[in-house]
Design a protein around this motif. Sequence first.
Motif, PDB file in Angstrom:
ATOM      1  N   TYR A  50       9.188  77.905  63.809  1.00  0.00           N
ATOM      2  CA  TYR A  50       9.092  76.563  64.372  1.00  0.00           C
ATOM      3  C   TYR A  50       9.151  75.567  63.211  1.00  0.00           C
ATOM      4  CZ  TYR A  50       7.072  72.625  67.074  1.00  0.00           C
ATOM      5  OH  TYR A  50       6.846  71.422  67.692  1.00  0.00           O
ATOM      6  N   ILE A  51      10.196  74.730  63.192  1.00  0.00           N
ATOM      7  CA  ILE A  51      10.352  73.708  62.153  1.00  0.00           C
ATOM      8  C   ILE A  51      10.331  72.346  62.827  1.00  0.00           C
ATOM      9  CG2 ILE A  51      11.821  72.769  60.339  1.00  0.00           C
ATOM     10  CD1 ILE A  51      12.886  75.556  59.854  1.00  0.00           C
ATOM     11  N   ARG A  52       9.401  71.505  62.389  1.00  0.00           N
ATOM     12  CA  ARG A  52       9.224  70.187  62.991  1.00  0.00           C
ATOM     13  C   ARG A  52       9.870  69.105  62.139  1.00  0.00           C
ATOM     14  NH1 ARG A  52       2.853  70.506  64.145  1.00  0.00           N
ATOM     15  NH2 ARG A  52       3.188  68.394  64.950  1.00  0.00           N
ATOM     16  N   GLY A  53       9.961  67.907  62.713  1.00  0.00           N
ATOM     17  CA  GLY A  53      10.778  66.835  62.175  1.00  0.00           C
ATOM     18  C   GLY A  53      10.516  66.453  60.730  1.00  0.00           C
ATOM     19  N   HIS A  54      11.593  65.995  60.063  1.00  0.00           N
ATOM     20  CA  HIS A  54      11.593  65.495  58.693  1.00  0.00           C
ATOM     21  C   HIS A  54      11.281  66.581  57.661  1.00  0.00           C
ATOM     22  CE1 HIS A  54      10.820  61.729  61.072  1.00  0.00           C
ATOM     23  NE2 HIS A  54      11.879  61.372  60.359  1.00  0.00           N
ATOM     24  N   THR A  55      11.587  67.811  58.016  1.00  0.00           N
ATOM     25  CA  THR A  55      11.458  68.902  57.052  1.00  0.00           C
ATOM     26  C   THR A  55      12.791  69.111  56.346  1.00  0.00           C
ATOM     27  OG1 THR A  55       9.670  70.028  58.224  1.00  0.00           O
ATOM     28  CG2 THR A  55      11.056  71.388  56.802  1.00  0.00           C
ATOM     29  N   VAL A  56      12.726  69.284  55.034  1.00  0.00           N
ATOM     30  CA  VAL A  56      13.919  69.549  54.226  1.00  0.00           C
ATOM     31  C   VAL A  56      13.692  70.842  53.457  1.00  0.00           C
ATOM     32  CG1 VAL A  56      15.412  68.738  52.363  1.00  0.00           C
ATOM     33  CG2 VAL A  56      14.479  67.100  54.020  1.00  0.00           C
ATOM     34  N   ILE A  57      14.604  71.786  53.612  1.00  0.00           N
ATOM     35  CA  ILE A  57      14.490  73.101  52.986  1.00  0.00           C
ATOM     36  C   ILE A  57      15.655  73.271  52.018  1.00  0.00           C
ATOM     37  CG2 ILE A  57      14.461  75.592  53.398  1.00  0.00           C
ATOM     38  CD1 ILE A  57      13.369  74.930  56.228  1.00  0.00           C
ATOM     39  N   GLY A  58      15.341  73.585  50.764  1.00  0.00           N
ATOM     40  CA  GLY A  58      16.360  73.725  49.737  1.00  0.00           C
ATOM     41  C   GLY A  58      17.150  75.015  49.871  1.00  0.00           C
ATOM     42  N   ASN A  59      18.103  75.202  48.960  1.00  0.00           N
ATOM     43  CA  ASN A  59      18.979  76.367  48.993  1.00  0.00           C
ATOM     44  C   ASN A  59      18.202  77.671  48.760  1.00  0.00           C
ATOM     45  OD1 ASN A  59      21.073  74.539  49.247  1.00  0.00           O
ATOM     46  ND2 ASN A  59      21.686  74.667  47.101  1.00  0.00           N
ATOM     47  N   ASP A  60      18.689  78.738  49.381  1.00  0.00           N
ATOM     48  CA  ASP A  60      18.211  80.112  49.111  1.00  0.00           C
ATOM     49  C   ASP A  60      16.733  80.305  49.416  1.00  0.00           C
ATOM     50  OD1 ASP A  60      20.790  80.976  48.089  1.00  0.00           O
ATOM     51  OD2 ASP A  60      20.340  79.760  46.326  1.00  0.00           O
ATOM     52  N   CYS A  61      16.256  79.665  50.457  1.00  0.00           N
ATOM     53  CA  CYS A  61      14.873  79.851  50.890  1.00  0.00           C
ATOM     54  C   CYS A  61      14.809  80.845  52.055  1.00  0.00           C
ATOM     55  CB  CYS A  61      14.261  78.519  51.338  1.00  0.00           C
ATOM     56  SG  CYS A  61      13.934  77.366  49.995  1.00  0.00           S
ATOM     57  N   HIS A  62      13.632  81.396  52.249  1.00  0.00           N
ATOM     58  CA  HIS A  62      13.387  82.276  53.392  1.00  0.00           C
ATOM     59  C   HIS A  62      12.140  81.804  54.110  1.00  0.00           C
ATOM     60  CE1 HIS A  62      11.562  86.211  55.025  1.00  0.00           C
ATOM     61  NE2 HIS A  62      12.429  85.750  55.909  1.00  0.00           N
ATOM     62  N   ILE A  63      12.274  81.554  55.407  1.00  0.00           N
ATOM     63  CA  ILE A  63      11.137  81.187  56.249  1.00  0.00           C
ATOM     64  C   ILE A  63      10.995  82.297  57.293  1.00  0.00           C
ATOM     65  CG2 ILE A  63      10.031  79.366  57.578  1.00  0.00           C
ATOM     66  CD1 ILE A  63      10.997  78.468  54.801  1.00  0.00           C
ATOM     67  N   GLY A  64       9.876  83.011  57.268  1.00  0.00           N
ATOM     68  CA  GLY A  64       9.744  84.236  58.047  1.00  0.00           C
ATOM     69  C   GLY A  64       9.141  84.068  59.425  1.00  0.00           C
ATOM     70  N   HIS A  65       9.083  85.174  60.148  1.00  0.00           N
ATOM     71  CA  HIS A  65       8.652  85.266  61.542  1.00  0.00           C
ATOM     72  C   HIS A  65       7.321  84.535  61.791  1.00  0.00           C
ATOM     73  CE1 HIS A  65       7.563  87.014  65.399  1.00  0.00           C
ATOM     74  NE2 HIS A  65       6.457  87.509  64.866  1.00  0.00           N
ATOM     75  N   ALA A  66       7.317  83.720  62.847  1.00  0.00           N
ATOM     76  CA  ALA A  66       6.114  83.049  63.347  1.00  0.00           C
ATOM     77  C   ALA A  66       5.517  82.063  62.353  1.00  0.00           C
ATOM     78  CB  ALA A  66       5.059  84.077  63.784  1.00  0.00           C
ATOM     79  N   SER A  67       6.319  81.547  61.441  1.00  0.00           N
ATOM     80  CA  SER A  67       5.860  80.503  60.518  1.00  0.00           C
ATOM     81  C   SER A  67       6.207  79.128  61.081  1.00  0.00           C
ATOM     82  CB  SER A  67       6.491  80.674  59.136  1.00  0.00           C
ATOM     83  OG  SER A  67       5.977  81.822  58.494  1.00  0.00           O
TER      84      SER A  67
END
Length: 401
Positions: free
Chosen positions: A279-296
């Motif tokens: 679940y990613i909520r508004g105004h989030t910025v994720i840079g290159n080559d990142c990993h966001i895992g299950h249920a985060s």
Amino acid sequence: MLCVLLAAGEGKRMAPLTATRPKVMLPVANRPMIEHLICAVRDAGIDTFILVVGYREKKIRDYFGNGEKWGVSIRYTVQRSQAGTGDALRAAKGLVKGQFLLMNGDMIVTADDIRRICASPAPAVGVFESKTPEQYGVITETDGKVTGIYEKSQNPPGNMINAGIYLFDDDIFAEADRLVPSPRGEYELTDALVPAISRGNLHAVPLLSWCDIGAPWNLLEANENALADLTSDIRGDVEEGVILKGAVVLAEGSVLRSGTYIEGPCVIGSGCTIGPHVYIRGHTVIGNDCHIGHASELKNSVIFPRTKIPHFTYIGDSVVGSDCNFGAGTKVANLRHDKKHVKVGGVSTGRKKFGAVIGDNVLFGINCSVNVGASVGRDVRVGPHTVVSGTIADESVIGRN
């Protein structure tokens, strides 16, 4: 006309994020803040730049080169001692003839405002109405002419501040050469403005849009502003069962796995793996080559490149450096029980919701709890089940590993 951009400083108030990069290379919407400035100046009609560099200058030179990629020409000059903004101006002496634009490199401003100050007679200074004038140099003016500058006064005589954008003729260098160190031991550019103020010919030009990036939490506001007019652009892979609401940018080479829910505006760099069931909520910025895992879950946060945030982790209203690794189940708090403004290192963020500032290459064990307003230095190691509060120095080891 050309533009001189001041980009030599370390930005100590941005620590720990500037331990490995100059302040002006901190990302806004996955691009260095100074890149936004260069593009705004270019769009205002100026395509020749002199960048005054110093601290970790190679990062800037390697990224921008001669400016050809952006359709501009860039030259560099070095401020060796970083002894103040007046000293930075002197580093450009001999490279400038006639009228020129001078700008601090640590802000975001629009092309329209740059055109506005360029249309003024020189000398001129951009001014902006601030809710926290005590944090800046306050400008007083009469009929559009500056009558005084008051640096970081606890009782400022107004709320119009010096925005760090100037239009000068090259005679400003003679004034810069006459500067003497201020009480804090620096050569202050504002001292070079005193003769023009005395003559009554320093023009004050109101700016309509301006964002200062002087502290880590200002990156959240800068990203919020940068994403305000975001348009969706999906170039990566989106598996079946992903839900996208609002504007989402997904760079090539990234994948959104099934069950992921994203509320835009949101920007995700290249080479990322998101999900499943993130679940990613508004105004989030994720840079290159990142990993966001299950249920985060991520909310209104800036994540620098190559950071890993595995399963069952929550991060809210935070700035996280590069190459970090969060142990499963780690949580970052973002709200005080008393709902007062969050402080980091004793300094108010001006925000009721702010989580943490986390430097590069920080490793968390499983099930860590990061308290609201924490500042975690680079290369810190945090043991499992550890509560992290306050300011943690670089290279510290806390908790039981």
